[in-house]
Motif scaffolding. Sequence first.
Motif, PDB file in Angstrom:
ATOM      1  N   GLY A 199      -5.930 -11.935  -1.417  1.00  0.00           N
ATOM      2  CA  GLY A 199      -6.416 -12.236  -0.080  1.00  0.00           C
ATOM      3  C   GLY A 199      -7.904 -12.059   0.077  1.00  0.00           C
ATOM      4  O   GLY A 199      -8.539 -12.719   0.911  1.00  0.00           O
ATOM      5  N   GLY A 200      -8.511 -11.149  -0.682  1.00  0.00           N
ATOM      6  CA  GLY A 200      -9.939 -10.916  -0.590  1.00  0.00           C
ATOM      7  C   GLY A 200     -10.370 -10.238   0.690  1.00  0.00           C
ATOM      8  O   GLY A 200     -11.531 -10.359   1.094  1.00  0.00           O
ATOM      9  N   THR A 201      -9.475  -9.496   1.330  1.00  0.00           N
ATOM     10  CA  THR A 201      -9.805  -8.825   2.589  1.00  0.00           C
ATOM     11  C   THR A 201     -10.112  -7.345   2.410  1.00  0.00           C
ATOM     12  O   THR A 201     -10.396  -6.664   3.390  1.00  0.00           O
ATOM     13  CB  THR A 201      -8.641  -8.986   3.581  1.00  0.00           C
ATOM     14  N   GLY A 202     -10.044  -6.850   1.195  1.00  0.00           N
ATOM     15  CA  GLY A 202     -10.341  -5.438   0.953  1.00  0.00           C
ATOM     16  C   GLY A 202      -9.285  -4.493   1.457  1.00  0.00           C
ATOM     17  O   GLY A 202      -9.599  -3.369   1.868  1.00  0.00           O
ATOM     18  N   GLU A 203      -8.016  -4.916   1.437  1.00  0.00           N
ATOM     19  CA  GLU A 203      -6.930  -4.068   1.937  1.00  0.00           C
ATOM     20  C   GLU A 203      -6.705  -2.840   1.063  1.00  0.00           C
ATOM     21  O   GLU A 203      -6.123  -1.859   1.516  1.00  0.00           O
ATOM     22  CB  GLU A 203      -5.635  -4.886   2.011  1.00  0.00           C
ATOM     23  N   TYR A 204      -7.159  -2.888  -0.204  1.00  0.00           N
ATOM     24  CA  TYR A 204      -6.888  -1.796  -1.138  1.00  0.00           C
ATOM     25  C   TYR A 204      -8.182  -1.134  -1.611  1.00  0.00           C
ATOM     26  O   TYR A 204      -8.213  -0.497  -2.667  1.00  0.00           O
ATOM     27  CB  TYR A 204      -6.108  -2.319  -2.342  1.00  0.00           C
ATOM     28  N   ALA A 205      -9.253  -1.268  -0.834  1.00  0.00           N
ATOM     29  CA  ALA A 205     -10.529  -0.661  -1.223  1.00  0.00           C
ATOM     30  C   ALA A 205     -10.444   0.859  -1.242  1.00  0.00           C
ATOM     31  O   ALA A 205     -11.181   1.516  -1.988  1.00  0.00           O
ATOM     32  CB  ALA A 205     -11.628  -1.113  -0.270  1.00  0.00           C
ATOM     33  N   CYS A 206      -9.554   1.428  -0.438  1.00  0.00           N
ATOM     34  CA  CYS A 206      -9.424   2.888  -0.408  1.00  0.00           C
ATOM     35  C   CYS A 206      -8.899   3.451  -1.730  1.00  0.00           C
ATOM     36  O   CYS A 206      -9.051   4.643  -1.995  1.00  0.00           O
ATOM     37  CB  CYS A 206      -8.510   3.304   0.738  1.00  0.00           C
ATOM     38  N   LEU A 207      -8.288   2.605  -2.565  1.00  0.00           N
ATOM     39  CA  LEU A 207      -7.732   3.067  -3.835  1.00  0.00           C
ATOM     40  C   LEU A 207      -8.703   2.921  -4.997  1.00  0.00           C
ATOM     41  O   LEU A 207      -8.398   3.390  -6.105  1.00  0.00           O
ATOM     42  CB  LEU A 207      -6.449   2.287  -4.154  1.00  0.00           C
ATOM     43  N   SER A 208      -9.834   2.294  -4.794  1.00  0.00           N
ATOM     44  CA  SER A 208     -10.780   2.088  -5.888  1.00  0.00           C
ATOM     45  C   SER A 208     -11.346   3.426  -6.357  1.00  0.00           C
ATOM     46  O   SER A 208     -11.769   4.261  -5.547  1.00  0.00           O
ATOM     47  CB  SER A 208     -11.921   1.173  -5.434  1.00  0.00           C
ATOM     48  N   GLY A 209     -11.335   3.611  -7.666  1.00  0.00           N
ATOM     49  CA  GLY A 209     -11.900   4.819  -8.251  1.00  0.00           C
ATOM     50  C   GLY A 209     -11.047   6.050  -8.128  1.00  0.00           C
ATOM     51  O   GLY A 209     -11.523   7.148  -8.427  1.00  0.00           O
ATOM     52  N   ARG A 210      -9.797   5.914  -7.725  1.00  0.00           N
ATOM     53  CA  ARG A 210      -8.917   7.078  -7.590  1.00  0.00           C
ATOM     54  C   ARG A 210      -8.207   7.373  -8.903  1.00  0.00           C
ATOM     55  O   ARG A 210      -8.043   6.488  -9.764  1.00  0.00           O
ATOM     56  CB  ARG A 210      -7.881   6.816  -6.497  1.00  0.00           C
ATOM     57  N   ASP A 211      -7.794   8.606  -9.059  1.00  0.00           N
ATOM     58  CA  ASP A 211      -7.034   8.984 -10.245  1.00  0.00           C
ATOM     59  C   ASP A 211      -5.725   8.207 -10.297  1.00  0.00           C
ATOM     60  O   ASP A 211      -4.963   8.178  -9.317  1.00  0.00           O
ATOM     61  CB  ASP A 211      -6.734  10.487 -10.224  1.00  0.00           C
ATOM     62  N   GLY A 212      -5.450   7.594 -11.426  1.00  0.00           N
ATOM     63  CA  GLY A 212      -4.241   6.812 -11.613  1.00  0.00           C
ATOM     64  C   GLY A 212      -4.394   5.352 -11.287  1.00  0.00           C
ATOM     65  O   GLY A 212      -3.523   4.554 -11.658  1.00  0.00           O
ATOM     66  N   VAL A 213      -5.456   4.958 -10.599  1.00  0.00           N
ATOM     67  CA  VAL A 213      -5.690   3.550 -10.279  1.00  0.00           C
ATOM     68  C   VAL A 213      -6.528   2.950 -11.401  1.00  0.00           C
ATOM     69  O   VAL A 213      -7.713   3.266 -11.562  1.00  0.00           O
ATOM     70  CB  VAL A 213      -6.402   3.405  -8.919  1.00  0.00           C
ATOM     71  N   ARG A 262       0.833  -1.200   0.000  1.00  0.00           N
ATOM     72  CA  ARG A 262       0.000   0.000   0.000  1.00  0.00           C
ATOM     73  C   ARG A 262       0.870   1.254   0.000  1.00  0.00           C
ATOM     74  O   ARG A 262       0.564   2.246  -0.684  1.00  0.00           O
ATOM     75  CB  ARG A 262      -0.928  -0.039   1.207  1.00  0.00           C
ATOM     76  N   CYS A 263       1.969   1.227   0.748  1.00  0.00           N
ATOM     77  CA  CYS A 263       2.888   2.365   0.761  1.00  0.00           C
ATOM     78  C   CYS A 263       3.528   2.568  -0.608  1.00  0.00           C
ATOM     79  O   CYS A 263       3.662   3.706  -1.082  1.00  0.00           O
ATOM     80  CB  CYS A 263       3.946   2.135   1.834  1.00  0.00           C
ATOM     81  N   VAL A 264       3.927   1.477  -1.256  1.00  0.00           N
ATOM     82  CA  VAL A 264       4.521   1.572  -2.595  1.00  0.00           C
ATOM     83  C   VAL A 264       3.516   2.109  -3.603  1.00  0.00           C
ATOM     84  O   VAL A 264       3.835   2.948  -4.461  1.00  0.00           O
ATOM     85  CB  VAL A 264       5.067   0.196  -3.016  1.00  0.00           C
ATOM     86  N   ALA A 265       2.261   1.639  -3.523  1.00  0.00           N
ATOM     87  CA  ALA A 265       1.241   2.090  -4.468  1.00  0.00           C
ATOM     88  C   ALA A 265       0.952   3.580  -4.309  1.00  0.00           C
ATOM     89  O   ALA A 265       0.782   4.303  -5.302  1.00  0.00           O
ATOM     90  CB  ALA A 265      -0.034   1.280  -4.269  1.00  0.00           C
ATOM     91  N   LEU A 266       0.905   4.070  -3.064  1.00  0.00           N
ATOM     92  CA  LEU A 266       0.651   5.499  -2.853  1.00  0.00           C
ATOM     93  C   LEU A 266       1.776   6.351  -3.420  1.00  0.00           C
ATOM     94  O   LEU A 266       1.524   7.442  -3.960  1.00  0.00           O
ATOM     95  CB  LEU A 266       0.477   5.763  -1.365  1.00  0.00           C
ATOM     96  N   GLN A 267       3.011   5.881  -3.305  1.00  0.00           N
ATOM     97  CA  GLN A 267       4.122   6.640  -3.883  1.00  0.00           C
ATOM     98  C   GLN A 267       4.125   6.555  -5.405  1.00  0.00           C
ATOM     99  O   GLN A 267       4.490   7.523  -6.085  1.00  0.00           O
ATOM    100  CB  GLN A 267       5.450   6.115  -3.330  1.00  0.00           C
ATOM    101  N   ALA A 268       3.735   5.394  -5.964  1.00  0.00           N
ATOM    102  CA  ALA A 268       3.725   5.237  -7.418  1.00  0.00           C
ATOM    103  C   ALA A 268       2.662   6.104  -8.069  1.00  0.00           C
ATOM    104  O   ALA A 268       2.830   6.536  -9.225  1.00  0.00           O
ATOM    105  CB  ALA A 268       3.494   3.765  -7.768  1.00  0.00           C
ATOM    106  N   LEU A 269       1.567   6.389  -7.364  1.00  0.00           N
ATOM    107  CA  LEU A 269       0.500   7.196  -7.946  1.00  0.00           C
ATOM    108  C   LEU A 269       0.902   8.644  -8.159  1.00  0.00           C
ATOM    109  O   LEU A 269       0.186   9.385  -8.843  1.00  0.00           O
ATOM    110  CB  LEU A 269      -0.738   7.131  -7.050  1.00  0.00           C
ATOM    111  N   GLN A 270       2.014   9.087  -7.605  1.00  0.00           N
ATOM    112  CA  GLN A 270       2.458  10.466  -7.826  1.00  0.00           C
ATOM    113  C   GLN A 270       2.945  10.672  -9.259  1.00  0.00           C
ATOM    114  O   GLN A 270       2.844  11.788  -9.784  1.00  0.00           O
ATOM    115  CB  GLN A 270       3.574  10.816  -6.851  1.00  0.00           C
ATOM    116  N   TYR A 271       3.465   9.608  -9.885  1.00  0.00           N
ATOM    117  CA  TYR A 271       4.067   9.770 -11.217  1.00  0.00           C
ATOM    118  C   TYR A 271       3.535   8.777 -12.241  1.00  0.00           C
ATOM    119  O   TYR A 271       3.914   8.872 -13.415  1.00  0.00           O
ATOM    120  CB  TYR A 271       5.589   9.605 -11.137  1.00  0.00           C
ATOM    121  N   GLY A 272       2.723   7.797 -11.848  1.00  0.00           N
ATOM    122  CA  GLY A 272       2.314   6.780 -12.795  1.00  0.00           C
ATOM    123  C   GLY A 272       0.940   6.224 -12.486  1.00  0.00           C
ATOM    124  O   GLY A 272       0.182   6.745 -11.657  1.00  0.00           O
TER     125      GLY A 272
END
Length: 525
Positions: free
Chosen positions: A306-320, A288-298
């Motif tokens: 896992g199916g636990t919804g660990e990345y639900a906060c990134l759904s529908g965001r710009d760059g995702v 999650r930390c790597v993905a947040l940094q990658a969204l600054q430039y890509g």
Amino acid sequence: MARRPLPRILSNGSAQIARSRELARTAADSATDVLHPLITVTRGLRRLASAGRRKWAETPKDKRGPLLFLVASVFLVVALVPYGPLLAVIALMAAAAWQGRDRAEPEPEGPDESQAERLQSLYEALVPYFCAPEDPAPLYIHGGEWEKAFPASEFDDAGRVSHLVIRYPAYFPDGEPQERTRIEHLLAAKAGRGREYHFAWEEEANQLTVTVLASLPTDIAAQHFVTAPGETVLGFTDPTEVQRTLPLAYGEEQRDVPPVVWRTGIRSTEPHLLVMGQPGSGTSTLLRCVALQALQYGDVLIVEGGGTGEYACLSGRDGVLAVECGLTGALASLEWAAHETERRLIAAGRARQAGHLPPDDTKRPLWIVLDRPSVFAHLAASDGGKDPQALLQVPLRHGRAANVTVVVAEQFDGADVLSDAVRQHTRARVVLGPAAPALVEAVLGVPPHTTPLAHVPPGRGYARLGSGPVLRLQVPSTPDPYDDAASDADRQAVLAMLPPRRTPVDSAPVDSAPVAADAVGAESS
């Protein structure tokens, strides 16, 4: 009625007061330096006067008369001798300067009795390993002296060894890993359990330096790190291991912390990352930390097994581009990623052949984040379908030239399910959580130079970039912002890093370009 502005002396009075205090403090320090001899002499005169009063109080009353007569005789002789008063004043000032000097208590040299006993115990424990019967002058012998074997030692406030230099015989096989491991385990047990030790072997000098490492900071929250494009902060390590620091914000304060920076892109020698760990060790936190940094430039494509919804906060965001949790969506997304990698390679190759710069759509970094692919492998095997890891072969093999980066996280119990392509092309490795040295060596390629701990905080582990050294690692706290169990400050820090949400399709203009998620579905169909 309009308000009149405050006088300037009241509007910025706090700044002027602070500046005045600083000037007064500087002047006081300068005056102390200049007047230090006078202060010393005055202190000495006061001490001499106190000693005279004590001497007079201790003198019996019947002897005070002769004492006064003796003092008067001395004054008379001094007054009659040529230059006597001047010499008396000089002698008095010298005595006052000597009495008024700073009397710092000398620090005791060498270890005290309890510390010497601890060193003697370490020495006796090393005798069976560093002693040979045929040695004519053994350095280690039962009942011997530890001073020759331990030339330097330091202790902490609790009386335990914090730094120790050990000399060992030249015939000890210090080049064999098994022999080194035996000595390291012995020293870690005898010097004090529950701490992390760093062992530095100097084969040429026949010396072993044992150092107790300080705990890595665990209160570093996710934030926008000061890095260049293509640089990703995996975590933070010891200041002696890297030559760079990053300024980090702690509320209103700032401090510099040494980071572990992973460089990606066309010129990177470690373009892909593999993260291994135990359940709850922080592998999803690192991704999650790597993905947040990658969204600054890509752009980022996330596939969660896992199916636990660990990345639900990134759904529908710009760059995702997409956040997939099912097998069907994972296969479609990874198939699109493979085709996108091939398209970028073809477009960049044609542009270079024509003597032009690569197109802009091939320069923007594309990140593929895959969490726990073993779950999809089991589902695909039970349904007789295709393993999604097979679709990673093209991005892994040609991702560096196409500006595509792959990040894979897996737990130790699913390591045997990882494909050969993932094992071969992920040269940047991270191990999180408690793990045996043999397991850490199997993932990183070389054993760590420190003793692993049985209990570590989440996000704590080791990192190795390519053929570099093994570094201790502490991942920044990047929890799921929708997790109520996380602290409020950490969740707010993650929410502050999230990019804004994309405009919904029904509210977007007719001539606008389709969103990236629709492009993924169209390409996969």
